[in-house]
Design a protein around this motif. Structure first.
Motif, PDB file in Angstrom:
ATOM      1  N   GLU A 268      27.874  31.268 -23.681  1.00  0.00           N
ATOM      2  CA  GLU A 268      27.136  32.466 -23.274  1.00  0.00           C
ATOM      3  C   GLU A 268      25.768  32.516 -23.949  1.00  0.00           C
ATOM      4  OE1 GLU A 268      29.601  35.816 -24.137  1.00  0.00           O
ATOM      5  OE2 GLU A 268      31.007  35.386 -22.506  1.00  0.00           O
ATOM      6  N   LYS A 269      25.722  32.150 -25.216  1.00  0.00           N
ATOM      7  CA  LYS A 269      24.436  32.150 -25.928  1.00  0.00           C
ATOM      8  C   LYS A 269      23.475  31.133 -25.328  1.00  0.00           C
ATOM      9  CE  LYS A 269      25.892  33.840 -30.438  1.00  0.00           C
ATOM     10  NZ  LYS A 269      26.046  33.527 -31.861  1.00  0.00           N
ATOM     11  N   GLU A 270      23.990  29.950 -24.997  1.00  0.00           N
ATOM     12  CA  GLU A 270      23.151  28.915 -24.390  1.00  0.00           C
ATOM     13  C   GLU A 270      22.605  29.380 -23.033  1.00  0.00           C
ATOM     14  OE1 GLU A 270      21.995  25.956 -25.474  1.00  0.00           O
ATOM     15  OE2 GLU A 270      22.838  26.450 -27.429  1.00  0.00           O
ATOM     16  N   ALA A 271      23.466  30.027 -22.235  1.00  0.00           N
ATOM     17  CA  ALA A 271      23.033  30.514 -20.921  1.00  0.00           C
ATOM     18  C   ALA A 271      21.977  31.610 -21.071  1.00  0.00           C
ATOM     19  CB  ALA A 271      24.237  31.035 -20.137  1.00  0.00           C
ATOM     20  N   GLU A 272      22.181  32.508 -22.049  1.00  0.00           N
ATOM     21  CA  GLU A 272      21.209  33.575 -22.280  1.00  0.00           C
ATOM     22  C   GLU A 272      19.870  33.008 -22.742  1.00  0.00           C
ATOM     23  OE1 GLU A 272      20.683  37.539 -25.089  1.00  0.00           O
ATOM     24  OE2 GLU A 272      22.680  36.632 -24.855  1.00  0.00           O
ATOM     25  N   LYS A 273      19.919  31.984 -23.579  1.00  0.00           N
ATOM     26  CA  LYS A 273      18.696  31.345 -24.068  1.00  0.00           C
ATOM     27  C   LYS A 273      17.940  30.695 -22.908  1.00  0.00           C
ATOM     28  CE  LYS A 273      17.186  27.835 -27.361  1.00  0.00           C
ATOM     29  NZ  LYS A 273      17.609  26.840 -28.352  1.00  0.00           N
ATOM     30  N   ALA A 274      18.655  29.997 -22.055  1.00  0.00           N
ATOM     31  CA  ALA A 274      18.015  29.337 -20.900  1.00  0.00           C
ATOM     32  C   ALA A 274      17.399  30.378 -19.963  1.00  0.00           C
ATOM     33  CB  ALA A 274      19.034  28.484 -20.169  1.00  0.00           C
ATOM     34  N   ARG A 275      18.103  31.499 -19.725  1.00  0.00           N
ATOM     35  CA  ARG A 275      17.581  32.552 -18.865  1.00  0.00           C
ATOM     36  C   ARG A 275      16.323  33.181 -19.455  1.00  0.00           C
ATOM     37  NH1 ARG A 275      17.907  37.693 -19.173  1.00  0.00           N
ATOM     38  NH2 ARG A 275      19.544  37.683 -20.746  1.00  0.00           N
ATOM     39  N   TYR A 276      16.349  33.434 -20.762  1.00  0.00           N
ATOM     40  CA  TYR A 276      15.200  34.044 -21.440  1.00  0.00           C
ATOM     41  C   TYR A 276      13.979  33.115 -21.360  1.00  0.00           C
ATOM     42  CZ  TYR A 276      12.298  36.024 -25.129  1.00  0.00           C
ATOM     43  OH  TYR A 276      11.253  36.557 -25.838  1.00  0.00           O
ATOM     44  N   LEU A 277      14.201  31.819 -21.623  1.00  0.00           N
ATOM     45  CA  LEU A 277      13.091  30.871 -21.570  1.00  0.00           C
ATOM     46  C   LEU A 277      12.540  30.737 -20.149  1.00  0.00           C
ATOM     47  CD1 LEU A 277      14.316  28.050 -23.992  1.00  0.00           C
ATOM     48  CD2 LEU A 277      12.511  29.720 -24.387  1.00  0.00           C
ATOM     49  N   ALA A 278      13.413  30.806 -19.141  1.00  0.00           N
ATOM     50  CA  ALA A 278      12.947  30.728 -17.747  1.00  0.00           C
ATOM     51  C   ALA A 278      12.077  31.940 -17.401  1.00  0.00           C
ATOM     52  CB  ALA A 278      14.143  30.628 -16.803  1.00  0.00           C
ATOM     53  N   GLU A 279      12.429  33.112 -17.953  1.00  0.00           N
ATOM     54  CA  GLU A 279      11.627  34.322 -17.713  1.00  0.00           C
ATOM     55  C   GLU A 279      10.265  34.237 -18.391  1.00  0.00           C
ATOM     56  OE1 GLU A 279      13.496  37.877 -19.047  1.00  0.00           O
ATOM     57  OE2 GLU A 279      15.112  37.763 -17.594  1.00  0.00           O
ATOM     58  N   ARG A 280      10.263  33.847 -19.647  1.00  0.00           N
ATOM     59  CA  ARG A 280       9.063  33.898 -20.465  1.00  0.00           C
ATOM     60  C   ARG A 280       8.100  32.742 -20.212  1.00  0.00           C
ATOM     61  NH1 ARG A 280       7.666  38.217 -23.559  1.00  0.00           N
ATOM     62  NH2 ARG A 280       6.910  36.804 -25.136  1.00  0.00           N
ATOM     63  N   ILE A 281       8.620  31.570 -19.916  1.00  0.00           N
ATOM     64  CA  ILE A 281       7.765  30.394 -19.789  1.00  0.00           C
ATOM     65  C   ILE A 281       7.744  29.953 -18.318  1.00  0.00           C
ATOM     66  CG2 ILE A 281       7.406  28.013 -20.506  1.00  0.00           C
ATOM     67  CD1 ILE A 281       9.023  28.694 -23.025  1.00  0.00           C
TER      68      ILE A 281
END
Length: 171
Positions: free
Chosen positions: A20-33
């Motif tokens: 779940e943490k890995e998925a949240e990190k990937a989602r956050y990076l896709a939003e920001r970058i």
């Protein structure tokens, strides 16, 4: 059996949290970058893009440095406050000590290693005291108390008592 089941369940929960943490990190990076598209850009456009990216990196580094400095300052302040609390409390925390019964031989073996065979009798070095010596130190005079009272009456008697009291301490 119960312990192994609990460990298996804990491992599953930990793996699920990690995913779940890995998925949240990937989602956050896709939003920001946003995705970087460099195809078909001219040399001057690529240089402008690099300058923009360097400016963003500098801003992020400055923020990171400021946050790190604040964190270090807060850590130092927390340590100082902990020391003040301990000083105000009046004593430092000491770990609970357990009594360990170890003979002198075992202690020497532990200190010197197993190669040295040292036996130490601590009682051999003690001075022996005889009961008679203690009795000789305090001789008790038994006599007629009336003669003693008559001999000690007056100033000469007081001087004798004073001299008698002084003589054992000077020896």
């Amino acid at each position: 059996m119960l312990k192994s089941l609990m460990l298996a369940k804990a491992k599953e929960c930990w793996e699920q949290e990690h995913e779940e943490k890995e998925a949240e990190k990937a989602r956050y990076l896709a939003e920001r970058i946003p995705t970087l598209q460099t195809r078909g850009l001219s040399l001057s456009a690529l240089q402008d893009l690099c300058r923009e990216l360097h400016a963003k990196v500098e801003v992020v580094d400055e923020e990171r440095y400021d946050i790190e400095a604040k964190c270090n300052h807060n850590t130092r302040e927390i340590k100082d406050l902990k020391l003040k609390v301990l000083d105000l409390r009046g004593k430092f925390k000491r770990p609970p000590l357990r009594r360990v019964r170890v003979s002198a031989d075992a202690m020497l073996r532990a200190l010197l290693g197993s190669k040295h065979k040292v036996s130490m009798d601590l009682r051999a070095n003690l001075k022996s005291v005889k009961k008679e010596d203690t009795e000789k130190e305090r001789p008790v005079e038994v006599g007629d108390w009336r003669k003693n009272v008559e001999a000690m009456s007056g100033m000469e008697g007081r001087k004798k008592m004073f001299d008698a009291a002084k003589s054992p301490t000077t020896q």
